[in-house]
Write an enzyme that holds these catalytic residues in place. Structure first.
Site, PDB file in Angstrom:
ATOM      1  N   GLU A 182       0.503  -0.917   0.333  1.00  0.00           N
ATOM      2  CA  GLU A 182       0.004   0.373   0.276  1.00  0.00           C
ATOM      3  C   GLU A 182       0.913   1.235   0.138  1.00  0.00           C
ATOM      4  O   GLU A 182       0.378   1.938   0.558  1.00  0.00           O
ATOM      5  CB  GLU A 182      -1.294   0.060   1.365  1.00  0.00           C
ATOM      6  CG  GLU A 182      -1.821  -1.047   1.128  1.00  0.00           C
ATOM      7  CD  GLU A 182      -2.516  -1.709   1.952  1.00  0.00           C
ATOM      8  OE1 GLU A 182      -3.087  -0.432   3.270  1.00  0.00           O
ATOM      9  OE2 GLU A 182      -3.920  -1.887   1.962  1.00  0.00           O
ATOM     10  N   ASP A 233      -8.390  -8.403   3.460  1.00  0.00           N
ATOM     11  CA  ASP A 233      -7.839  -7.857   4.496  1.00  0.00           C
ATOM     12  C   ASP A 233      -9.575  -7.876   5.292  1.00  0.00           C
ATOM     13  O   ASP A 233     -10.168  -7.280   5.623  1.00  0.00           O
ATOM     14  CB  ASP A 233      -8.036  -6.506   3.570  1.00  0.00           C
ATOM     15  CG  ASP A 233      -7.773  -5.263   4.617  1.00  0.00           C
ATOM     16  OD1 ASP A 233      -7.220  -5.520   5.992  1.00  0.00           O
ATOM     17  OD2 ASP A 233      -8.000  -3.848   4.316  1.00  0.00           O
ATOM     18  N   GLU A 243     -12.610  -2.196  11.535  1.00  0.00           N
ATOM     19  CA  GLU A 243     -12.618  -1.719  10.551  1.00  0.00           C
ATOM     20  C   GLU A 243     -13.681  -1.910   9.475  1.00  0.00           C
ATOM     21  O   GLU A 243     -14.392  -0.949   8.696  1.00  0.00           O
ATOM     22  CB  GLU A 243     -11.433  -1.964   9.966  1.00  0.00           C
ATOM     23  CG  GLU A 243     -10.788  -1.587   8.544  1.00  0.00           C
ATOM     24  CD  GLU A 243     -10.139  -1.494   8.092  1.00  0.00           C
ATOM     25  OE1 GLU A 243      -8.608  -1.888   8.776  1.00  0.00           O
ATOM     26  OE2 GLU A 243      -9.638  -1.254   6.595  1.00  0.00           O
TER      27      GLU A 243
HETATM   28  C1  GCV Z   1      -2.263   0.354   8.407  1.00  0.00           C
HETATM   29  C2  GCV Z   1      -6.445  -2.014   5.126  1.00  0.00           C
HETATM   30  C3  GCV Z   1      -6.472  -0.690   6.511  1.00  0.00           C
HETATM   31  C4  GCV Z   1      -5.451   0.265   6.412  1.00  0.00           C
HETATM   32  C5  GCV Z   1      -4.060  -0.582   7.101  1.00  0.00           C
HETATM   33  C6  GCV Z   1      -3.579  -1.906   6.143  1.00  0.00           C
HETATM   34  C7  GCV Z   1      -2.412  -2.574   6.690  1.00  0.00           C
HETATM   35  O1  GCV Z   1      -5.328  -1.685   3.928  1.00  0.00           O
HETATM   36  O2  GCV Z   1      -7.876  -0.166   5.365  1.00  0.00           O
HETATM   37  O3  GCV Z   1      -5.485   0.925   6.772  1.00  0.00           O
HETATM   38  O4  GCV Z   1      -3.299  -0.189   7.221  1.00  0.00           O
HETATM   39  O5  GCV Z   1      -4.530  -2.680   6.152  1.00  0.00           O
HETATM   40  O6  GCV Z   1      -2.806  -3.930   7.364  1.00  0.00           O
HETATM   41  O7  GCV Z   1      -1.405  -2.291   6.500  1.00  0.00           O
END
Ligand code: GCV
Length: 697
Positions: free
Chosen positions: A290, A364, A392
Site C-alpha cells: 500500500e 483484509d 474497521e
Molecule cells: C495500517 C488495510 C487498512 C489500512 C491498514 C492496512 C494494513 O488496508 O485499511 O488502514 O494500514 O490494511 O494492514 O497495513
C-alpha cells in the site's frame, strides 16, 4: 441539611455509574456467603519474598483484588512464619509441566500456592485466581496448571505520532508523545494491567504505516518511558519501523538491504535502542505494501529486507515480525493471490529470528474470509497470526460484533498441511512444523475514550483476543460468559442472555453486511455501504472488483476457470470449496460466480437467499435490542443506556446496508424481492445520497 448533603454525597458515590474504565478488572465486594466468599475472606496474608518486579506486581494485584472482593486489607508479608491461611507466591525455575510463562495454582490444606518459573508466570496465576473468584468458579481443591500456547501475544497499535489512530474508533491514541518521557499518564499502567490480566505480553506502540521519528533518540526516550511502565507487567515493547529510515534520518543515499552501510546503520540503531530499552522486543514491518517503501524498491525481496533487520537485532535477542499483507495495482491480478505469490517462494529463506505475520484471511479483515492459503503452504517459516480487534469493517464502534467466533473460525480451519487436523492454530502455535518462535497479534481497538473501546461490549473483543492468544482451544462461548461475569453482571439469566447476544452478533452482522461470501474492502473509510463504487486510482480499490455483479450473477470465480486462487490451497481444501454445488454457503461467493437463479442447498435461488439474509440480518438487530432490554435490571444504568443507544443506531444502519445492497444488486438480477419481504421504502438514489453525506469532508 448538613446530614442531607453528606447522605447525598455518600449515596451518589455508592450509586456512581460505571463508566467502563475498569474493564473486566472489577473486584467489587462479593455479596454472597458461598464457599468462594468464605475462601477469599479467610485469606490472611500474601507471602512475597523476592524483589522480582513482576512478582511484586503479582502480589500488589492480588492484594488489590482480594481487598476489593472481601472489603478488608490483606497484608503482604515476607514469610508465612508457620501460619496458615495465606497465599504464597513463588518463582521456581524447575517446575515441571509448564513453560516459562505458565503457572501452577495448588491448594495445600489452608494455604494456597501460586507458582511459576518466572515472575510473569506468577502474575498470570494471580489473575487466573482472581478470575476464578470473580466468576464464581469452585476453589475447592484448586489445582490449576496453564501455559500460554503462543510465545508472543501482542497488540498492534496503529497509532500515529500526532495522536490519531488509523482505523481507531475509540478516541485518540493512549500515548501522549508530547508529554513523554517526563509525564507518565497513570492510564499507561492501567493499560498494562488490563493486558497482563489476559496474558498479553507485547505491544507495538506505533502504526505499521510508520514514521521514522520513532527511531530518533528523542522518541526512543519516550518509548523507553512507556517500556518502563509496562515491564513490571511482563509486557515488552516493539516498534513498527519505516524501511527507508537509513535515508530519512540516517543521511544515507540508499536503504538497500544488501548495502553494507545500510546494514551497519541498522546494527548501530539496534545497539542504540537496546541502550534505551534493554528488553526491547523487536521490529514490526510493513514493506512494499500500500505504497510503503521496502526492499523491492532496490530489486531485493522480502527475505533480504527482513534478514537485514534480523541480523541487527539478533545480538540482543530481538525479533523481526515481517508482514505478509501485500498486493499490487495489477488490473489482471486477483488480490487474493498476492501474498502467497510473493511469500511462498521465500519459504525457508528467513533468519531464525524472523516471523512472517499473516492476516487471518487473504484480503483484509472482512466480516468473513476463508483462512489465508499461506498458513497451509509455508512449513519452513514461522508464521504469526494477525487478527484485527478494531472494527474497521465491522461497523466501527457502533455495531455489536463479538469477534471470538471470527478468530476461532480461522484458528480451527484445517489447512491439511500435515494431513487432516492440521489446523491454522497448530501452524501458528508452532506445534505442526515444530518451531519455537510464535506470534499472535491483534490490531488494537483501544483509544482515549473513557471506556477504552467506544462500544462498551467491544471490550469483550480485546478480552477474547488475549484469552485466545493464551489458549486457542477455549471456546467463544466460555470466553463470552467469563467476560460477562467479570464485567457486566453475575445474575445467571442475564449472563446467559448477554452471552447469547454476543455469540449471535457476528452472524447477524454478516447477514446484513456481506452474506454468502461477499466482501467489501473498497476504498475510503469503510463505513457506509457503497457496492456501486467503481472508480479509484486502482481497480482493487473499487467495490465492483470484489463482488463482480453482472446480469448473469454474483461472486468472484477463483476456481481453475477463474483467477485460480483456490489452487493456492492444499487439494483437500480445494475439494471443499471447488464445487459450487457443495461449497459451504458462507464461502460461496468468495470462490464462485453464481447465477442469480441458481438453486442453493437452502432450496432458494441465489437472489432469494441473498434477500432473505439481508432482511433477516437487519431484522435480527431488533432481536438483539429486545434481549438487551431484558437484562436492564442487572446492568449498570450508564452501560445499559450506552449499549441501547448504539444498538438503535445499528438497527438503523443495518436497514441502510440491506437497502443499499438489495437495491443495487436488483439492477443486475432484475428480480423481485421475495415475499414476505417488502421493497425498501427508499430508492437507490436516496440511499446513495445518504452515503454521500457520510463521505462529505
Ligand atoms: C495500517 C488495510 C487498512 C489500512 C491498514 C492496512 C494494513 O488496508 O485499511 O488502514 O494500514 O490494511 O494492514 O497495513
Amino acid at each position: 441539611m448538613k446530614y442531607k448533603i453528606v447522605f447525598l454525597l455518600v449515596f451518589s458515590t455508592i450509586c456512581k455509574a460505571d463508566d467502563g474504565y475498569r474493564l473486566w478488572l472489577k473486584y467489587d465486594l462479593i455479596k454472597d456467603t458461598g464457599k468462594r466468599a468464605a475462601y477469599a475472606r479467610s485469606t490472611q496474608f500474601i507471602v512475597l519474598n523476592s524483589t522480582n518486579p513482576a512478582l511484586k506486581t503479582a502480589a500488589g494485584e492480588l492484594q488489590t483484588g482480594l481487598q476489593g472482593l472481601v472489603g478488608k486489607p490483606v497484608p503482604i508479608v515476607a514469610s508465612a512464619g508457620g501460619k496458615t491461611g495465606g497465599i504464597v507466591l513463588t518463582i521456581n525455575p524447575n517446575l515441571p509441566s509448564i513453560n516459562d510463562e505458565g503457572y501452577q495454582i495448588t491448594s495445600q490444606k489452608t494455604s494456597l500456592s501460586i507458582a511459576g518459573k518466572t515472575g510473569s508466570g506468577v502474575l498470570y496465576g494471580v489473575f487466573a485466581l482472581l478470575r476464578q473468584l470473580k466468576t464464581g468458579q469452585s476453589i475447592d481443591q484448586l489445582s490449576l496448571t496453564s501455559s500460554p500456547k503462543i510465545q508472543h501475544r501482542m497488540l498492534n497499535h496503529w497509532d500515529n505520532p500526532d495522536g490519531s489512530i488509523e482505523r481507531g474508533y475509540a478516541g485518540q491514541s493512549l500515548w501522549k508523545w508530547y508529554e513523554l518521557p517526563e509525564r507518565i499518564d497513570p492510564r499507561y499502567r492501567d493499560y498494562a494491567r488490563a493486558n497482563a490480566s489476559i496474558g498479553i505480553n507485547g505491544t507495538v506502540v506505533n502504526n505499521v504505516n510508520a514514521s521514522s521519528r520513532f527511531l530518533t533518540a528523542e522518541y526512543l526516550q519516550k518509548v523507553a518511558a512507556l517500556a518502563n511502565v509496562f515491564r513490571p507487567y511482563g509486557i515488552k515493547i516493539y516498534l513498527s519501523v519505516y524501511f527507508p529510515a537509513p535515508k530519512t534520518i540516517g543521511g544515507l543515499k540508499t536503504a538497500d538491504p544488501l548495502d553494507p552501510d545500510v546494514n551497519k546503520w541498522w546494527a548501530d540503531k539496534a545497539n542504540e535502542i537496546y541502550k534505551f530499552i534493554p528488553d526491547f522486543g523487536g521490529f514490526l514491518v510493513k514493506a512494499n505494501s500500500e505504497g510503503q517503501p521496502g526492499p523491492q524498491d532496490y530489486g531485493r525481496n522480502h527475505a533480504d529486507g527482513a534478514n537485514m533487520l534480523a541480523r541487527a537485532l539478533a545480538p540482543h535477542k530481538g525479533i523481526v515480525i515481517w508482514r505478509a499483507f501485500v498486493y499490487k495495482a495489477d488490473p489482471n491480478a486477483d488480490r487474493f493471490k498476492a501474498a502467497y505469490d510473493e511469500f511462498k517462494p521465500l519459504d525457508g529463506q528467513f533468519e531464525k529470528n524472523v516471523i512472517v505475520q499473516v492476516k487471518n484471511g487473504p484480503i483484509d479483515f472482512q466480516p468473513r474470509e476463508p483462512f489465508s492459503p499461506i498458513f497451509g503452504t509455508m512449513p519452513q517459516t514461522p508464521l504469526g497470526m494477525e487478527f484485527q480487534i478494531t472494527q474497521e469493517y465491522l461497523g466501527f464502534s457502533t455495531h455489536l460484533v463479538y469477534e471470538a467466533p471470527i478468530f476461532k473460525e480461522c484458528l480451527d480451519s484445517d489447512t491439511y498441511a500435515g494431513g487432516q487436523g492440521s489446523t491454522v492454530a497448530k501452524v501458528i502455535d508452532g506445534s505442526l512444523h515444530d518451531y519455537q518462535l510464535t506470534v499472535m497479534a491483534g490490531v488494537a481497538n483501544t483509544g482515549s475514550d473513557r471506556n477504552w473501546t467506544g462500544h462498551p461490549l467491544a471490550q469483550a473483543n480485546w478480552y477474547a483476543f488475549g484469552r485466545l492468544a493464551w489458549d486457542h482451544t477455549l471456546s467463544s462461548e466460555s470466553i463470552a460468559t467469563e467476560w460477562v461475569k467479570m464485567t457486566l453482571t453475575a445474575e445467571p439469566q442475564s449472563v446467559k442472555t448477554v452471552t447469547d447476544l454476543l455469540l449471535k452478533s457476528r452472524e447477524i452482522y454478516v447477514n446484513y453486511n456481506t452474506p454468502l461470501g461477499l466482501s467489501r474492502p473498497w476504498t475510503g473509510v469503510h463505513f457506509a455501504p457503497e457496492p456501486w463504487q467503481n472508480r479509484s486510482s486502482r481497480p482493487d480499490w473499487t467495490a465492483v472488483y470484489y463482488h463482480r455483479a453482472d446480469s448473469v450473477g454474483l461472486g468472484f470465480d477463483r476456481t481453475a476457470k477463474g483467477s485460480q486462487a483456490l489452487l493456492q490451497y492444499r487439494p483437500q481444501v480445494q475439494r471443499q470449496w471447488n464445487n459450487p454445488e457443495t461449497c459451504p454457503l458462507p464461502y460461496l461467493l468468495w470462490f464462485h460466480h453464481v447465477p442469480w437463479t441458481k438453486k442453493l442447498s437452502t432450496d432458494r435461488t441465489l437472489w432469494d437467499e441473498l434477500c432473505t439474509r439481508f432482511y433477516a440480518g437487519a431484522d435480527s438487530v431488533g432481536g438483539l435490542q429486545k434481549q438487551w432490554t431484558s437484562v436492564k435490571k442487572d446492568i449498570d444504568p450508564e452501560t445499559f443506556a450506552d449499549v441501547a443507544g448504539r444498538l438503535a443506531t445499528q438497527q438503523k444502519e443495518a436497514i441502510w446496508w440491506r437497502d443499499a445492497w438489495v437495491l443495487y444488486l436488483q439492477e443486475f438480477s432484475r428480480l423481485p424481492i421475495p415475499a414476505p419481504y417488502k421493497k425498501p421504502d427508499r430508492t437507490l438514489k436516496e440511499v446513495k445520497e445518504l452515503v454521500d453525506i457520510y463521505q462529505l469532508r
